[in-house]
Design an enzyme around this catalytic site. Structure first.
Site, PDB file in Angstrom:
ATOM      1  N   ASP A  62      65.765  32.760  56.981  1.00 48.60           N
ATOM      2  CA  ASP A  62      65.362  32.793  58.384  1.00 48.60           C
ATOM      3  C   ASP A  62      65.954  31.565  59.078  1.00 48.60           C
ATOM      4  O   ASP A  62      66.904  30.944  58.575  1.00 48.60           O
ATOM      5  CB  ASP A  62      63.838  32.876  58.533  1.00 48.60           C
ATOM      6  CG  ASP A  62      63.113  31.643  57.988  1.00 48.60           C
ATOM      7  OD1 ASP A  62      63.783  30.664  57.577  1.00 48.60           O
ATOM      8  OD2 ASP A  62      61.869  31.642  57.973  1.00 48.60           O
ATOM      9  N   ARG A 109      61.339  38.310  55.334  1.00 47.65           N
ATOM     10  CA  ARG A 109      62.534  37.477  55.134  1.00 47.65           C
ATOM     11  C   ARG A 109      63.328  37.958  53.919  1.00 47.65           C
ATOM     12  O   ARG A 109      64.566  37.980  53.941  1.00 47.65           O
ATOM     13  CB  ARG A 109      62.136  36.012  54.934  1.00 47.65           C
ATOM     14  CG  ARG A 109      61.679  35.322  56.190  1.00 47.65           C
ATOM     15  CD  ARG A 109      61.369  33.864  55.921  1.00 47.65           C
ATOM     16  NE  ARG A 109      60.158  33.681  55.136  1.00 47.65           N
ATOM     17  CZ  ARG A 109      60.041  32.862  54.096  1.00 47.65           C
ATOM     18  NH1 ARG A 109      61.087  32.158  53.687  1.00 47.65           N
ATOM     19  NH2 ARG A 109      58.898  32.722  53.468  1.00 47.65           N
TER      20      ARG A 109
END
Length: 248
Positions: free
Chosen positions: A90, A182
């Site tokens: 991320d 993620r």
């Protein structure tokens, strides 16, 4: 509001706030309202600081429901940037590699998303709170060490393609407990041969709690300050120290 018997307060967590930040703010407001120095408050299901959306804050005896609430189905809207990866999957860390994306079109993206629906195995992110021999994985990752996490079974019930524009892939996902969006971004990038990382995430539902019904932090604080207080019939402060004088 009966904070002692227990309230479940659904808030829309702001960007860059930790889940603990939100709990701390509401706990402080409740302590001020009840005029006590300590009070039991917890949250059901952590949201990363870079994510927004539904966070359930439980008070008093309702903290006993946290495990049950955490196991509920969750829904997210995610935006993934294709063509680049980061160590954390991320925006917490810088881009460490780039890849071509000219071969990716909408049909390819749709098919890749569909392949993740069902009961699958997922390796959690190294930058996560998963414990390894009593130590959080992110503590290893931040020192450059690979925590070598093992794949865990997760369930993704539904994925809906929303859009693909300028290498930004947006989709909605409905999933079970333990799913890391993620990590899904990482695996999606591998499936598309492009690399990917998560750049935006909103949790839109936890169980029966929808983001449409959530309050902002400020709205929740205002409601706590102005609400009419009620107490269980049998309640006596001196006999209920476990409910009112213990922080969680």
């Amino acid at each position: 509001m009966d904070f002692i018997t227990g309230e479940i307060i659904a808030i829309d967590k702001p960007l860059k706030w930790t889940s603990f930040d939100a709990v701390k703010r509401l706990r402080g407001s409740i302590q001020k309202r009840l005029r006590v120095k300590k009070f039991k408050v917890g949250h059901a299901g952590t949201l990363d600081p870079l994510a927004t959306g539904v966070l359930l804050v439980c008070t008093g005896r309702a903290t006993r429901k946290i495990e049950e609430l955490q196991s509920g189905e969750k829904e997210y809207v995610a935006t993934v940037e294709l063509g680049a990866t980061t160590p954390s999957f991320d925006l917490e860390t810088e881009i460490d590699a780039t890849f071509p994306t000219d071969h990716i079109d909408e049909e390819m993206a749709r098919k890749a998303l569909e392949n993740f629906v069902g009961n699958i195995m997922q390796v959690p992110p190294a930058f996560s709170a998963v414990k390894i021999e009593g130590k959080r994985a992110y503590k290893y990752a931040r020192t450059g060490k690979d925590p070598e996490l093992k794949a865990k079974p997760i369930t993704i019930r539904e994925i809906e393609f929303i859009s693909l524009e300028n290498n930004l892939l947006k989709f909605r996902v409905v999933c079970g407990k333990g799913t890391y969006i993620r990590a899904l971004a990482r695996d999606l990038g591998k499936a598309l041969g492009s690399g990917a990382h998560l750049i935006a995430l909103t949790r839109t539902r936890v169980g029966d709690f929808n983001i449409r019904d959530c309050m902002s932090i400020d709205e929740a604080v205002k409601k706590i300050a102005e609400c009419e207080l009620t107490f269980p019939d049998s309640y006596q402060i001196e006999n209920n120290k476990n409910d009112i004088n213990t922080e969680k």
